[in-house]
Design an enzyme around this catalytic site. Structure first.
Site, PDB file in Angstrom:
ATOM      1  N   LEU A   1       0.831  -1.200   0.000  1.00  0.00           N
ATOM      2  CA  LEU A   1       0.000   0.000   0.000  1.00  0.00           C
ATOM      3  C   LEU A   1       0.866   1.251   0.000  1.00  0.00           C
ATOM      4  O   LEU A   1       1.794   1.373   0.812  1.00  0.00           O
ATOM      5  CB  LEU A   1      -0.904   0.010   1.232  1.00  0.00           C
ATOM      6  CG  LEU A   1      -1.584   1.346   1.579  1.00  0.00           C
ATOM      7  CD1 LEU A   1      -2.569   1.754   0.495  1.00  0.00           C
ATOM      8  CD2 LEU A   1      -2.275   1.264   2.932  1.00  0.00           C
ATOM      9  N   SER A   2       0.572   2.198  -0.874  1.00  0.00           N
ATOM     10  CA  SER A   2       1.196   3.512  -0.903  1.00  0.00           C
ATOM     11  C   SER A   2       2.712   3.384  -1.038  1.00  0.00           C
ATOM     12  O   SER A   2       3.201   2.915  -2.051  1.00  0.00           O
ATOM     13  CB  SER A   2       0.787   4.302   0.337  1.00  0.00           C
ATOM     14  OG  SER A   2       1.082   5.664   0.176  1.00  0.00           O
ATOM     15  N   ALA A   3       3.481   3.777   0.000  1.00  0.00           N
ATOM     16  CA  ALA A   3       4.926   3.578  -0.069  1.00  0.00           C
ATOM     17  C   ALA A   3       5.242   2.103  -0.234  1.00  0.00           C
ATOM     18  O   ALA A   3       6.191   1.725  -0.931  1.00  0.00           O
ATOM     19  CB  ALA A   3       5.602   4.135   1.182  1.00  0.00           C
TER      20      ALA A   3
END
Length: 414
Positions: free
Chosen positions: A157-159
């Site tokens: 997720l995300s980073a």
């Protein structure tokens, strides 16, 4: 190691903390209570070479069979392994379908907001930094738990999604597939300044230029490439949805296919998916767009087969992305149908009467063990007939018939 807080204006830092990962509000969310029948999330303190100084956690269902798949999971900023395990819904399907989970966890000593350093070449290059640490976790899990090295997947997720994309590019020989959730394409950033540009506005590159950033990680590698699922909310103001298009452009180019989907589908919950196929007609890239959703992992709390997870900060109650990713990877034991039509069978006296010869109904693991099938890239095929039987495990049950000595064909039932 570079810290995200170094010489960053306060306004930019606030946005970075949200995007490269997730806000500190997440730390106050309530985790799921452990299920009595489930295994527990366990830390592994020594798993091999760890130049990235990461933590490793393992979730291994009690009934995990030999040669089970492995899914590696990467959290977002200000999260940890326990938070992602509690909310994302992966444990439910690990229990029901029989695969192991490994969570890589960032330390605040490496990054003050516990973000994976996806924008630092020293941490994303093959054999270096955090990338090597994650690779060591895979090696340890496959060896220690007798897992299938040809069915290793990664999601983040995300980073963590950005780092998952970097891992797919750095180790295409290790990962059969990946999932990039609210993330960023491989090679978008090589510095902190680049990172802010990628997150807020994205970069304008051609599909070939995006693909070249992946190919540069392993010059000379011709494939096979991982199958890639891309998830993004259309109202994401933390990581611009333009990155989902760039990731689509990147991985379709790597596969050598165009950017026009072979088919699209409406999954409900304001979610559409575009499937991109290779020359054999197999879905190898999928882009899932959740209309109106902001920044986070899509979850859908509930007890239904296609429901999972718990809502919270950056776990958004929309659709169970874990379930649909598993379907795309075919970890549910239901492989895609063959893209080429099978030859019409010869007429028989009765459609329910198989041709002469021994007929056996068993799981695919047993078919292989007893010589009726063989394994290729994690899938079982009938000996002689080369019919696709599905994933090689104890959960997929099929029927095969010996139509001539040493020649087995798949049939509808015995």
């Amino acid at each position: 190691m570079l810290h995200l807080t170094r010489r960053i204006p306060a306004r930019v830092w606030v946005a970075l903390t949200a995007v490269l990962g997730l806000g500190a509000a997440l730390l106050g969310t309530t985790a799921l209570a452990p299920r009595a029948e489930a295994a527990t999330l366990t830390q592994v303190s020594a798993f091999g070479s760890n130049p990235g100084n990461l933590n490793m956690y393992v979730y291994r269902p009690a009934t995990l069979p030999d040669n089970a798949p492995l899914v590696v999971l990467l959290h977002g900023c200000s999260q940890d392994a326990a938070t992602y395990h509690a909310h994302s819904g992966w444990a439910k399907y690990a229990d029901s379908l029989g695969f192991a989970l490994v969570y890589a966890e960032q330390k605040s000593a490496n990054n003050s907001s516990s973000c994976f350093n996806w924008f630092q070449k020293s941490d994303t290059a093959r054999g270096s930094g955090e990338a090597q640490s994650i690779r060591s976790m895979v090696d340890y899990a496959v060896r220690t738990y007798s897992l299938d090295e040809e069915r290793v997947y990664i999601s983040g997720l995300s980073a963590g999604g950005a780092m998952a994309s970097e891992m797919l590019a750095a180790y295409p020989d290790v990962f059969a597939g990946g999932s990039i959730v609210a993330g960023i394409p491989t090679g978008c950033a090589s510095s902190l300044l680049d990172a802010t540009t990628c997150m807020f506005s994205g970069r304008n590159l051609t599909p070939k230029q995006w693909g070249d950033l992946v190919r540069a990680k392993n010059p000379g590698w011709q494939g096979p490439w991982p199958r890639v699922a891309i998830w993004h909310g259309t109202a994401d103001t933390v990581v611009t949805p333009k990155n989902a298009q760039s990731s689509r452009d990147q991985w379709t180019n790597v596969w050598g296919i165009g950017q026009t989907p072979a088919r699209t589908a409406n999954l409900g919950a304001n979610t559409t998916v575009e499937y991109y196929q290779d020359s054999s007609g197999r879905d190898v890239v999928a882009r899932y767009l959740v209309s109106g959703m902001g920044h986070g992992t899509p979850v859908d709390p509930g007890s239904g087969t296609d429901q999972c997870g718990t809502a919270g900060a950056y776990f958004l109650d929309t659709i169970c992305s874990t379930y649909h990713t598993i379907q795309f990877w075919e970890l549910d034991g239901d492989p895609q149908p063959s893209p080429s039509p099978s030859p019409s069978p010869s007429p028989s006296p009765s459609p329910t009467t198989p041709p002469a010869g021994e007929c056996v109904t068993a799981n695919n693991y047993q078919h292989v063990a007893e010589g009726r099938a063989y394994v290729s890239y994690g899938y079982a095929y009938s000996v002689g007939g080369n019919d696709l039987l599905g994933l090689w495990n104890i959960y997929v049950i099929t029927s095969v018939q010996e139509t001539s000595p040493g020649y087995w064909e798949r049939v509808s039932g015995c």
